[in-house]
Design a protein around this motif. Sequence first.
Motif, short mmCIF file in Angstrom:
data_model
loop_
_atom_site.label_atom_id
_atom_site.label_comp_id
_atom_site.label_asym_id
_atom_site.label_seq_id
_atom_site.Cartn_x
_atom_site.Cartn_y
_atom_site.Cartn_z
N MET B 1 15.17 -10.90 -15.52
CA MET B 1 15.33 -10.34 -16.85
C MET B 1 16.45 -11.02 -17.61
N ASP B 2 17.38 -11.57 -16.86
CA ASP B 2 18.44 -12.33 -17.50
C ASP B 2 17.86 -13.64 -18.01
N ASP B 9 12.51 -14.73 -12.03
CA ASP B 9 11.94 -13.61 -12.75
C ASP B 9 11.74 -13.93 -14.22
N TYR B 98 9.26 -5.20 -18.48
CA TYR B 98 10.62 -5.10 -19.02
C TYR B 98 11.17 -6.48 -19.36
N LYS B 102 12.24 -7.71 -22.98
CA LYS B 102 13.59 -8.23 -23.24
C LYS B 102 13.51 -9.55 -24.02
N MET B 105 12.56 -8.85 -27.51
CA MET B 105 13.72 -8.25 -28.15
C MET B 105 14.69 -9.33 -28.62
N ASP B 110 17.48 -7.75 -35.98
CA ASP B 110 18.26 -6.67 -35.39
C ASP B 110 17.60 -5.30 -35.37
N ALA B 113 14.73 -5.27 -33.00
CA ALA B 113 15.20 -5.42 -31.62
C ALA B 113 15.74 -4.10 -31.10
N SER B 117 14.43 -2.13 -27.92
CA SER B 117 15.41 -1.78 -26.88
C SER B 117 15.33 -0.29 -26.57
N LEU B 120 12.19 0.38 -24.55
CA LEU B 120 12.35 -0.08 -23.16
C LEU B 120 13.26 0.85 -22.37
N THR B 121 14.40 1.20 -22.97
CA THR B 121 15.37 2.02 -22.26
C THR B 121 14.80 3.40 -21.96
N PHE B 124 12.22 3.19 -19.25
CA PHE B 124 12.84 2.96 -17.95
C PHE B 124 13.45 4.23 -17.39
N ARG B 125 14.21 4.92 -18.22
CA ARG B 125 14.83 6.16 -17.77
C ARG B 125 13.81 7.21 -17.42
N LEU B 128 12.22 6.23 -14.06
CA LEU B 128 13.08 5.92 -12.91
C LEU B 128 13.04 7.00 -11.83
N THR B 164 9.51 -5.11 -12.04
CA THR B 164 10.90 -4.67 -11.90
C THR B 164 10.98 -3.34 -11.17
#
Lengths: 188, 192
Positions: B1-2, B9, B98, B102, B105, B110, B113, B117, B120-121, B124-125, B128, B164
Amino acid sequence: MSLPQSLRTSVTPPELELIASEQLVEIIPLVSMERTAFISGAYGPLRPPTKCKIPLWMATNLKLKKKCHIVPPDWLNVEFLQERLARETSQPEFSQLPFRFAEVAKVLLDVASDDLQNPDKLRFLLKDLREARQAKSRDGLDKLDHSELSLPNLSSMEINEIRPFFVRSMGILTQLVREPSAGLADTS
Amino acid sequence: MDNDYFSIDSILAENQKIQCTFKFDIPDMGHLGGGNERDIKALSKISIPMWLAYIMLYSDWADFVIPTPFGARVRNALKAEARSVRLSSLVGAGGLWYGFGKMIMDILDDAQAKEISDVLTKAFRGRLIEVIDQAQHFAALGPSGGGGPTGDSAQAFREGLDGTERELFALAQESAKRTKRWYEDSDKGRRS
């Protein structure tokens, strides 16, 4: 890296047990021994029936040879654990227990159950405690944040269990969350 | 993801196509669109892989639309119930939803994005806890117990995990298994 995959993420439970074995416990020796120097320090002299503090690893060793009785630590008894369990189930935060209680309790229950009062009951209580605390750390997952996490009074074994995926999830969140400061810099 | 150059990845996440609208005629590149035409005409829409799209977009040769895995339909579905969306079917097997998100994004302006974001967040939450719960459930089953009394929805959720989340699942399962093994075996034999 040459470490196998399973060892890269965190310390293993047996390793934690090894670390916990450095802690001192009180024993009642059944043999006498002069003060002896070990790498971690000098322990003894053992003079039955005077109580003496020695590391857990040494106590287990002596105990298995039936050369001492282990005096259980003051938190390892039914009343104390029952009280903690009641607190654990009634209050939202983790109750206070020794940092390495899981390891020490397991070692003592394994080798010195005859020195403990009501070991079966203790096992049940520890299991209940573990489950109650696990439920709480699961709730903590809900509040997971990309920058910080505070779970006070979590014990070493519990931290170790949740470490791999908590760390990874926080890493992922860091990637996904857009910092407001970066946004401001872009628009200006 | 980085966005690291050496991150496998991130290379895998780049293996997704986004639809671009070209702003200029591009001669002799018609084969990229898969058609028989010799040139890419202006205003034609072609799906190109993410790794190629970067240079197109940054050089301002093309515009892109937000790809369907992050389109309004998926967003609404995620808003309704994040756990019922099959992320893996959005990006293909082993896909990194994800990671792809990213990347999208990062090339958006802005406000958009921020929106992605948030999507995605939240997703994910929202997912999870279910991921971890199921991982721990499977760790508790032991080596032989494959199925167990899991419902269809749980299985559908597992099949819908993106790359992920799969990784997280494996981490949690392995760690729970290891801890459980330690708690359960009474290693008197080893000590004496």
